[in-house]
Design a protein around this motif. Sequence first.
Motif, short mmCIF file in Angstrom:
data_model
loop_
_atom_site.label_atom_id
_atom_site.label_comp_id
_atom_site.label_asym_id
_atom_site.label_seq_id
_atom_site.Cartn_x
_atom_site.Cartn_y
_atom_site.Cartn_z
N THR A 181 0.85 -1.18 0.00
CA THR A 181 0.00 0.00 0.00
C THR A 181 0.89 1.23 0.00
N PRO A 182 0.37 2.37 -0.44
CA PRO A 182 1.20 3.58 -0.53
C PRO A 182 1.85 3.93 0.80
N GLY A 183 3.14 4.19 0.75
CA GLY A 183 3.87 4.59 1.94
C GLY A 183 4.31 3.45 2.83
N ASN A 184 4.00 2.23 2.45
CA ASN A 184 4.35 1.06 3.25
C ASN A 184 5.24 0.10 2.48
N GLU A 185 5.95 -0.74 3.22
CA GLU A 185 6.78 -1.74 2.58
C GLU A 185 5.93 -2.89 2.05
N ARG A 186 6.50 -3.56 1.07
CA ARG A 186 5.83 -4.73 0.53
C ARG A 186 5.81 -5.81 1.60
N GLU A 187 4.64 -6.47 1.76
CA GLU A 187 4.52 -7.48 2.80
C GLU A 187 4.08 -8.81 2.22
N LEU A 188 4.51 -9.87 2.89
CA LEU A 188 4.15 -11.21 2.46
C LEU A 188 2.67 -11.47 2.67
N VAL A 189 2.06 -12.10 1.67
CA VAL A 189 0.67 -12.56 1.80
C VAL A 189 0.65 -14.07 1.94
N ALA A 190 1.28 -14.76 0.99
CA ALA A 190 1.29 -16.22 1.01
C ALA A 190 2.42 -16.73 0.12
N THR A 191 3.03 -17.84 0.52
CA THR A 191 4.04 -18.48 -0.31
C THR A 191 3.79 -19.98 -0.37
N SER A 192 4.32 -20.58 -1.43
CA SER A 192 4.23 -22.02 -1.62
C SER A 192 5.60 -22.52 -2.06
N GLY A 193 6.24 -23.34 -1.23
CA GLY A 193 7.55 -23.86 -1.56
C GLY A 193 7.49 -24.98 -2.58
N SER A 194 8.64 -25.30 -3.15
CA SER A 194 8.69 -26.34 -4.18
C SER A 194 8.28 -27.69 -3.63
N GLY A 195 8.40 -27.89 -2.33
CA GLY A 195 7.97 -29.14 -1.71
C GLY A 195 6.52 -29.13 -1.30
N GLY A 196 5.83 -28.01 -1.55
CA GLY A 196 4.41 -27.93 -1.24
C GLY A 196 4.08 -27.22 0.06
N LYS A 222 3.20 -24.45 2.52
CA LYS A 222 2.55 -23.16 2.33
C LYS A 222 2.65 -22.32 3.60
N ASN A 223 2.77 -21.02 3.39
CA ASN A 223 2.89 -20.09 4.49
C ASN A 223 1.98 -18.90 4.21
N TYR A 224 1.27 -18.45 5.25
CA TYR A 224 0.33 -17.34 5.10
C TYR A 224 0.58 -16.28 6.16
N ALA A 225 0.34 -15.03 5.78
CA ALA A 225 0.33 -13.97 6.77
C ALA A 225 -0.85 -14.20 7.72
N ASP A 226 -0.67 -13.86 8.99
CA ASP A 226 -1.74 -14.06 9.96
C ASP A 226 -3.04 -13.37 9.54
N SER A 227 -2.91 -12.24 8.90
CA SER A 227 -4.08 -11.44 8.54
C SER A 227 -4.94 -12.08 7.45
N VAL A 228 -4.39 -13.07 6.74
CA VAL A 228 -5.16 -13.68 5.65
C VAL A 228 -5.45 -15.16 5.88
N LYS A 229 -4.92 -15.72 6.97
CA LYS A 229 -5.14 -17.15 7.24
C LYS A 229 -6.63 -17.45 7.34
N GLY A 230 -7.03 -18.52 6.68
CA GLY A 230 -8.43 -18.91 6.69
C GLY A 230 -9.28 -18.21 5.64
N ARG A 231 -8.72 -17.18 5.00
CA ARG A 231 -9.48 -16.45 3.98
C ARG A 231 -8.85 -16.58 2.60
N PHE A 232 -7.53 -16.65 2.54
CA PHE A 232 -6.81 -16.72 1.27
C PHE A 232 -6.21 -18.12 1.10
N ARG A 233 -6.06 -18.53 -0.16
CA ARG A 233 -5.43 -19.81 -0.44
C ARG A 233 -4.55 -19.68 -1.68
N ILE A 234 -3.30 -20.10 -1.54
CA ILE A 234 -2.37 -20.07 -2.66
C ILE A 234 -2.29 -21.45 -3.27
N SER A 235 -2.19 -21.49 -4.59
CA SER A 235 -2.01 -22.77 -5.28
C SER A 235 -1.07 -22.55 -6.47
#
Length: 116
Positions: free
Chosen positions: A39-54, A56-69
Motif C-alpha cells: 500500500t502507498p507509503g508502506n513496505e511490501r509485505e508477504l501474503v502467502a508463499t508455496s515452496g517447491s515441496g508444497g 505453504k505459508n500465510y500472513a496471519d491477517s489472511v489465514k483462513g481467507r486466502f489460499r495459494i495454489s
Amino acid sequence: QVQLVESGGGLVQPGGSLRLSCTASDVFIHYRMGWYRQTPGNERELVATSGSGGTKNYADSVKGRFRISVDYTENKIHLQMNSLQPEDTAVYYCNAQYEYGREHYWGQGTQVTVSA
C-alpha cells in the motif's frame, strides 16, 4: 528474460471474493512462489508463499481467507481471496524466489480494491 504477469485484480465489495493469477514465462523448479502486497507509503509485505515441496505459508491477517495454489503444468500461481475486507486493498505482486540462492523475480503488480 523470465517474466511473471499477474491478472485478476479489480474492485470488489467487502465480503466478496477475487482470484488472482500469475503466469510465469518459464518453469520455476526449486523456487518458492508467492504473493506479496503493498500500500502507498508502506513496505511490501508477504501474503502467502508455496515452496517447491508444497509447504505453504500465510500472513496471519489472511489465514483462513486466502489460499495459494501452484499449477506447475501451466506455470501458473493462483491466489484465491475470500471474505475480502477494505484493509486488503493493495497492489498485489507475484514473486518467484530461488530456494538455494538469491535469484528472484517480481511481476508488475495488480490492483485490488475492496470498497462498498
